[in-house]
Design a protein around this motif. Structure first.
Motif, PDB file in Angstrom:
ATOM      1  N   ILE A  60       0.841  -1.197   0.000  1.00  0.00           N
ATOM      2  CA  ILE A  60       0.000   0.000   0.000  1.00  0.00           C
ATOM      3  C   ILE A  60       0.876   1.248   0.000  1.00  0.00           C
ATOM      4  CG2 ILE A  60      -2.016  -1.030   1.137  1.00  0.00           C
ATOM      5  CD1 ILE A  60      -0.999   0.121   3.775  1.00  0.00           C
ATOM      6  N   ILE A  62       1.053   5.014   1.433  1.00  0.00           N
ATOM      7  CA  ILE A  62       0.473   5.681   2.598  1.00  0.00           C
ATOM      8  C   ILE A  62       0.670   7.190   2.495  1.00  0.00           C
ATOM      9  CG2 ILE A  62       0.587   5.847   5.129  1.00  0.00           C
ATOM     10  CD1 ILE A  62       1.700   2.948   5.076  1.00  0.00           C
ATOM     11  N   LEU A  66       3.403  10.648   9.167  1.00  0.00           N
ATOM     12  CA  LEU A  66       4.103  10.024  10.289  1.00  0.00           C
ATOM     13  C   LEU A  66       4.694   8.664   9.922  1.00  0.00           C
ATOM     14  CD1 LEU A  66       1.422  10.646  13.067  1.00  0.00           C
ATOM     15  CD2 LEU A  66       3.555  11.911  12.737  1.00  0.00           C
ATOM     16  N   VAL A  67       4.271   8.152   8.772  1.00  0.00           N
ATOM     17  CA  VAL A  67       4.610   6.781   8.405  1.00  0.00           C
ATOM     18  C   VAL A  67       5.390   6.800   7.101  1.00  0.00           C
ATOM     19  CG1 VAL A  67       3.576   4.504   8.001  1.00  0.00           C
ATOM     20  CG2 VAL A  67       2.407   6.132   9.457  1.00  0.00           C
ATOM     21  N   VAL A  95      -6.618  -7.320   8.247  1.00  0.00           N
ATOM     22  CA  VAL A  95      -5.530  -6.686   7.497  1.00  0.00           C
ATOM     23  C   VAL A  95      -4.346  -6.392   8.421  1.00  0.00           C
ATOM     24  CG1 VAL A  95      -4.869  -4.754   6.012  1.00  0.00           C
ATOM     25  CG2 VAL A  95      -7.204  -5.659   5.908  1.00  0.00           C
ATOM     26  N   THR A  97      -0.670  -4.685   8.464  1.00  0.00           N
ATOM     27  CA  THR A  97       0.261  -3.808   7.737  1.00  0.00           C
ATOM     28  C   THR A  97       1.639  -4.030   8.375  1.00  0.00           C
ATOM     29  OG1 THR A  97      -0.609  -2.065   9.192  1.00  0.00           O
ATOM     30  CG2 THR A  97      -1.377  -2.058   6.934  1.00  0.00           C
ATOM     31  N   PRO A 101       4.914   1.745  11.939  1.00  0.00           N
ATOM     32  CA  PRO A 101       5.313   1.703  13.344  1.00  0.00           C
ATOM     33  C   PRO A 101       4.284   0.937  14.185  1.00  0.00           C
ATOM     34  CG  PRO A 101       5.399   3.963  12.484  1.00  0.00           C
ATOM     35  CD  PRO A 101       4.779   3.119  11.423  1.00  0.00           C
ATOM     36  N   TYR A 102       4.730   0.225  15.189  1.00  0.00           N
ATOM     37  CA  TYR A 102       3.854  -0.553  16.086  1.00  0.00           C
ATOM     38  C   TYR A 102       3.072  -1.655  15.368  1.00  0.00           C
ATOM     39  CZ  TYR A 102       4.858   3.453  19.027  1.00  0.00           C
ATOM     40  OH  TYR A 102       5.500   4.440  19.724  1.00  0.00           O
ATOM     41  N   PHE A 106      -1.010  -4.265  16.414  1.00  0.00           N
ATOM     42  CA  PHE A 106      -2.413  -4.160  15.975  1.00  0.00           C
ATOM     43  C   PHE A 106      -2.653  -4.707  14.574  1.00  0.00           C
ATOM     44  CE2 PHE A 106      -2.625  -0.764  12.766  1.00  0.00           C
ATOM     45  CZ  PHE A 106      -1.310  -0.309  12.810  1.00  0.00           C
ATOM     46  N   THR A 108      -6.313  -4.753  11.610  1.00  0.00           N
ATOM     47  CA  THR A 108      -7.639  -4.178  11.380  1.00  0.00           C
ATOM     48  C   THR A 108      -8.587  -5.284  10.945  1.00  0.00           C
ATOM     49  OG1 THR A 108      -6.544  -2.176  10.661  1.00  0.00           O
ATOM     50  CG2 THR A 108      -8.857  -2.357  10.159  1.00  0.00           C
ATOM     51  N   GLY A 151      -7.056   6.912   8.246  1.00  0.00           N
ATOM     52  CA  GLY A 151      -6.730   6.206   7.004  1.00  0.00           C
ATOM     53  C   GLY A 151      -7.887   5.366   6.495  1.00  0.00           C
ATOM     54  N   LEU A 152      -8.575   4.716   7.419  1.00  0.00           N
ATOM     55  CA  LEU A 152      -9.699   3.853   7.042  1.00  0.00           C
ATOM     56  C   LEU A 152     -10.876   4.670   6.520  1.00  0.00           C
ATOM     57  CD1 LEU A 152      -9.335   1.454  10.031  1.00  0.00           C
ATOM     58  CD2 LEU A 152      -9.462   0.690   7.652  1.00  0.00           C
ATOM     59  N   TYR A 155     -10.169   5.690   3.009  1.00  0.00           N
ATOM     60  CA  TYR A 155     -10.248   4.539   2.107  1.00  0.00           C
ATOM     61  C   TYR A 155     -11.708   4.162   1.801  1.00  0.00           C
ATOM     62  CZ  TYR A 155      -9.527  -0.270   0.427  1.00  0.00           C
ATOM     63  OH  TYR A 155      -9.530  -1.429  -0.315  1.00  0.00           O
TER      64      TYR A 155
HETATM   65  C1  YK8 Z   1      -7.589  -2.952   2.888  1.00  0.00           C
HETATM   66  C2  YK8 Z   1      -4.975   0.659   9.144  1.00  0.00           C
HETATM   67  C3  YK8 Z   1      -3.798   1.496   9.649  1.00  0.00           C
HETATM   68  C4  YK8 Z   1      -2.991   1.911   8.406  1.00  0.00           C
HETATM   69  C5  YK8 Z   1      -2.202   3.245   8.625  1.00  0.00           C
HETATM   70  C6  YK8 Z   1      -1.128   2.950   9.715  1.00  0.00           C
HETATM   71  C7  YK8 Z   1      -1.039   3.930  10.758  1.00  0.00           C
HETATM   72  C8  YK8 Z   1       0.154   3.592  11.611  1.00  0.00           C
HETATM   73  C9  YK8 Z   1      -0.044   4.078  13.006  1.00  0.00           C
HETATM   74  C10 YK8 Z   1       1.206   4.686  13.579  1.00  0.00           C
HETATM   75  C11 YK8 Z   1      -1.498   3.783   7.405  1.00  0.00           C
HETATM   76  C12 YK8 Z   1      -6.724  -1.941   2.137  1.00  0.00           C
HETATM   77  C13 YK8 Z   1      -3.990   1.783   7.248  1.00  0.00           C
HETATM   78  C14 YK8 Z   1      -4.993   2.936   7.177  1.00  0.00           C
HETATM   79  C15 YK8 Z   1      -3.406   1.514   5.866  1.00  0.00           C
HETATM   80  C16 YK8 Z   1      -4.449   1.038   4.852  1.00  0.00           C
HETATM   81  C17 YK8 Z   1      -5.238  -0.210   5.327  1.00  0.00           C
HETATM   82  C18 YK8 Z   1      -6.382  -0.623   4.330  1.00  0.00           C
HETATM   83  C19 YK8 Z   1      -7.211   0.614   3.904  1.00  0.00           C
HETATM   84  C20 YK8 Z   1       1.427   6.107  13.131  1.00  0.00           C
HETATM   85  C21 YK8 Z   1       1.102   4.557  15.048  1.00  0.00           C
HETATM   86  C22 YK8 Z   1      -5.717  -1.275   3.094  1.00  0.00           C
HETATM   87  C23 YK8 Z   1      -8.311  -2.274   4.041  1.00  0.00           C
HETATM   88  C24 YK8 Z   1      -7.317  -1.613   4.940  1.00  0.00           C
HETATM   89  C25 YK8 Z   1      -7.268  -1.971   6.242  1.00  0.00           C
HETATM   90  C26 YK8 Z   1      -6.374  -1.316   7.228  1.00  0.00           C
HETATM   91  C27 YK8 Z   1      -5.791   0.001   6.740  1.00  0.00           C
HETATM   92  C28 YK8 Z   1      -4.655   0.452   7.670  1.00  0.00           C
HETATM   93  O1  YK8 Z   1      -8.498  -3.584   2.009  1.00  0.00           O
HETATM   94  O2  YK8 Z   1      -3.060   4.260   9.073  1.00  0.00           O
END
Ligand code: YK8
Length: 177
Positions: A60, A62, A66-67, A95, A97, A101-102, A106, A108, A151-152, A155
């Motif tokens: 993905i 981003i 911060l990332v 999901v 990732t 970080p971290y 966690f 999703t 982020g969610l 999306y």
């Molecule tokens: C899938 C959830 C978190 C992640 C992101 C990470 C923050 C890190 C926190 C630090 C970038 C397509 C997300 C949104 C990336 C995208 C992911 C997607 C949208 C700073 C402490 C990718 C659905 C999906 C699930 C989880 C999403 C991540 O089909 O903030």
């Protein structure tokens, strides 16, 4: 958790499932628009409990400053056996990732529910929750949760608007718009 999408579409339940959970033109185009690259996925396979499973891997892009700009991700999808073709589809996606970080704290959990309303209409609900594998400090946890939600939200808002476009294209000229 949060309910990000809850809307009726002039798209059959079957078609909605095909758009979201098969290697459809729609899903490929949406991935391109989100700059999701290198996607590969296993085919749907029945597990011991009778549900169907498949796994997607992709990278993905981003936009959160911060990332890092990219992260690899793994998405485990389960199509529950309670689903009824053409009528009701219940899909959970976990999901992970891997490069944010971290990331070891966690993941999703997304729940997609497609319900037939009539021959050519369905309702789509998408419910999301941030889950913890281990408990981080309170401030770290709220940091993760806050950044995940933003982020969610982005999306799923984009996904909803692309589905509305698709609906407009599909209904065009069908005479029941
Ligand atoms: C899938 C959830 C978190 C992640 C992101 C990470 C923050 C890190 C926190 C630090 C970038 C397509 C997300 C949104 C990336 C995208 C992911 C997607 C949208 C700073 C402490 C990718 C659905 C999906 C699930 C989880 C999403 C991540 O089909 O903030």
């Amino acid at each position: 958790g949060r309910l990000y999408v809850n809307r009726a579409f002039r798209i059959s339940a079957e078609k909605m499932f095909e758009l979201l959970f098969t290697d459809s033109y729609f899903s490929r185009r949406f991935m391109n628009a989100r700059k999701i690259t290198g996607a590969n996925c296993t085919s749907w396979q029945r597990d011991a409990s009778g549900s169907m499973k498949r796994t997607l891997n992709y990278t993905i892009t981003i936009s959160n400053p911060l990332v890092g700009k990219y992260s690899t991700a793994t998405e485990n999808q389960t199509l529950y056996k309670e689903s009824r073709e053409g009528h009701y589809y219940l899909v959970d996606t976990e999901v992970y990732t891997h490069d944010v970080p971290y990331h070891d704290y966690f993941y999703t959990m997304n729940r997609y529910c497609i319900i037939r309303n009539s021959k050519r209409k369905c309702r789509l609900r998408i419910y999301t929750d941030v889950k913890y594998k281990k408990q981080p400090w309170g401030f770290v946890k709220s940091f993760i949760t806050k950044n995940s939600w933003s982020g969610l939200e982005d999306y799923f808002r984009h996904l909803e608007s692309e589905l509305l476009e698709e609906e407009a294209e599909l209904t065009q000229g069908s005479g029941d718009a």
